[in-house]
Design an enzyme around this catalytic site. Sequence first.
Site, short mmCIF file in Angstrom:
data_model
loop_
_atom_site.label_atom_id
_atom_site.label_comp_id
_atom_site.label_asym_id
_atom_site.label_seq_id
_atom_site.Cartn_x
_atom_site.Cartn_y
_atom_site.Cartn_z
N HIS A 123 0.81 -1.22 0.00
CA HIS A 123 0.00 0.00 0.00
C HIS A 123 0.86 1.28 0.00
O HIS A 123 0.42 2.33 -0.47
CB HIS A 123 -0.93 0.04 1.22
N PHE A 370 -0.72 -8.57 4.37
CA PHE A 370 0.63 -8.01 4.19
C PHE A 370 0.62 -6.60 3.58
O PHE A 370 1.50 -6.27 2.76
CB PHE A 370 1.51 -8.95 3.37
N CYS A 371 -0.36 -5.79 3.93
CA CYS A 371 -0.47 -4.42 3.38
C CYS A 371 -0.47 -4.44 1.85
O CYS A 371 0.13 -3.57 1.20
CB CYS A 371 0.64 -3.50 3.88
N ALA A 372 -1.09 -5.46 1.29
CA ALA A 372 -1.17 -5.57 -0.17
C ALA A 372 -2.52 -6.18 -0.53
O ALA A 372 -2.59 -7.23 -1.18
CB ALA A 372 0.00 -6.40 -0.70
#
Length: 466
Positions: A123, A370-372
């Site tokens: 992100h 995973f911030c994705a």
Amino acid sequence: MENYRNLFEGLDLEVPLLDGSKTRYINFDNAASTPAIKTSLDALNDFLMFYSSVHRGTGYKSQLSTYAYEEARHVICDFVGANPQDHNVVFVKNTTEALNKLARRFPFTKERDVLITSVMEHHSNDLPWRQTANVVHVKLKKDGSLDLADLEKKLAEYADRVALVSITGGSNVTGFINPFYDIAEQAHAIGAQICVDCAQLAPHRAIDMLELDDPRHLDYVSISAHKLYAPFGSGALIGRRDTFLQGEPDMVGGGVVEIVTLDDVYWAEPPDKEEAGSPNHVGAIAFAAAVKKLVSIGYDKIAAHEAKLTAHALRKLSEIPRIVIYGDDNPKKTTDRLGVVPFSLEGINHFKVAAILSYEFGIGVRNGCFCAHPLILHLLQYSEEKAKELQAEMMAGNNVNKPGLIRMSFGIYNTIQEIDIFITAIKKITAGEYFGDYVQDVPTGEFHPKGWEPKFEKYFSIENYG
Ligand SMILES: Cc1ncc(COP(=O)(O)O)c(C=O)c1O
């Protein structure tokens, strides 16, 4: 295989388990943060007696602090192969800050300019651009690797509007390494610049930004010290000096000016112009000491060691029933990827797997998205309808069905023996051989075993320092 464990701090720590015993902690969450390399701690400790203000002090300690801080800047400049005539190293606190800074400092014309990134990104290499440019996402192939044909198509489609391409050097989810020098050449050919998010790549591969007259050069690179074995709050944006020379700094205050009158401000030269306020020079010095050590170990050795770990992990994981490995699961192809392995176990929630690994085996992994988020939805191949349904549930405060995977990620100090312990643990989990009574927390989705008391204060408490 080489053993690098004695170079790192805290690797022999024993942590408590749910059954009351203790075991040596295994960290397979290096894609998030890495333990301190001892040289960074040594530099930090050795420096502290000289600690003083940087840049504005005339005392000996101040001058020495300034000297050491600027020396750290040179080390980071060399580390990424930047030319100090053309690039500035701007110290920040991490990659997220580096990319937010670039998003604000890059001279975008919001109405017109396009920034090309991809669905693969963390992100931090997506959201900042959405605030200052028109973001176009390059598609991925089914395995989560970059669809280079789609990139080519989008570069042609938006040709004269593309101001910047920002792509990750290596994925924090699949470990895929992007062909960013080729992409740089394509971007430059249409008059755009390129930023490579090297947060994940830098601990595992050498980076060379090349000279600006090389069509394959990199215009901007971001790195985080806490992923490079120096967890002391530093990071860097290495970027084109001509960009920093123009416009106003994104943050203003002390340190960024030459002259201030009640009516006018004359900005300092970059990099000072980009570093408002007193910098974290202790963190920067420890950061530089860590990368010096990594370079002296040699990136060829680091990459070879991690490729062996990844091959072993992929081989062993493939023996586990009902496992799905995402990205590339070929153990023979681990030299051109990072040691990041995402997987799921059919029928067992990813939060639960991570919890059992921690509470019953003393193993730290990461689970979730995973911030994705866009990449995870892509890998899981959720329909738009299903994704919307889940989003509504999550927005209503229920994360019980939150999508996600389990991720092992290696650092240079990890060993084959640790992977074998991990594989035994996963085999037991899939066979139902765990004893904790796990309860899922609805708002977070996390699982915790009944009767667990972490007793953190027995290990560390700020109370002891009063
Ligand atoms: C590829 C990638 N980019 C950016 C980031 C953000 O890094 P930081 O949390 O240090 O700002 C991460 C962190 O995991 C990452 O893996």
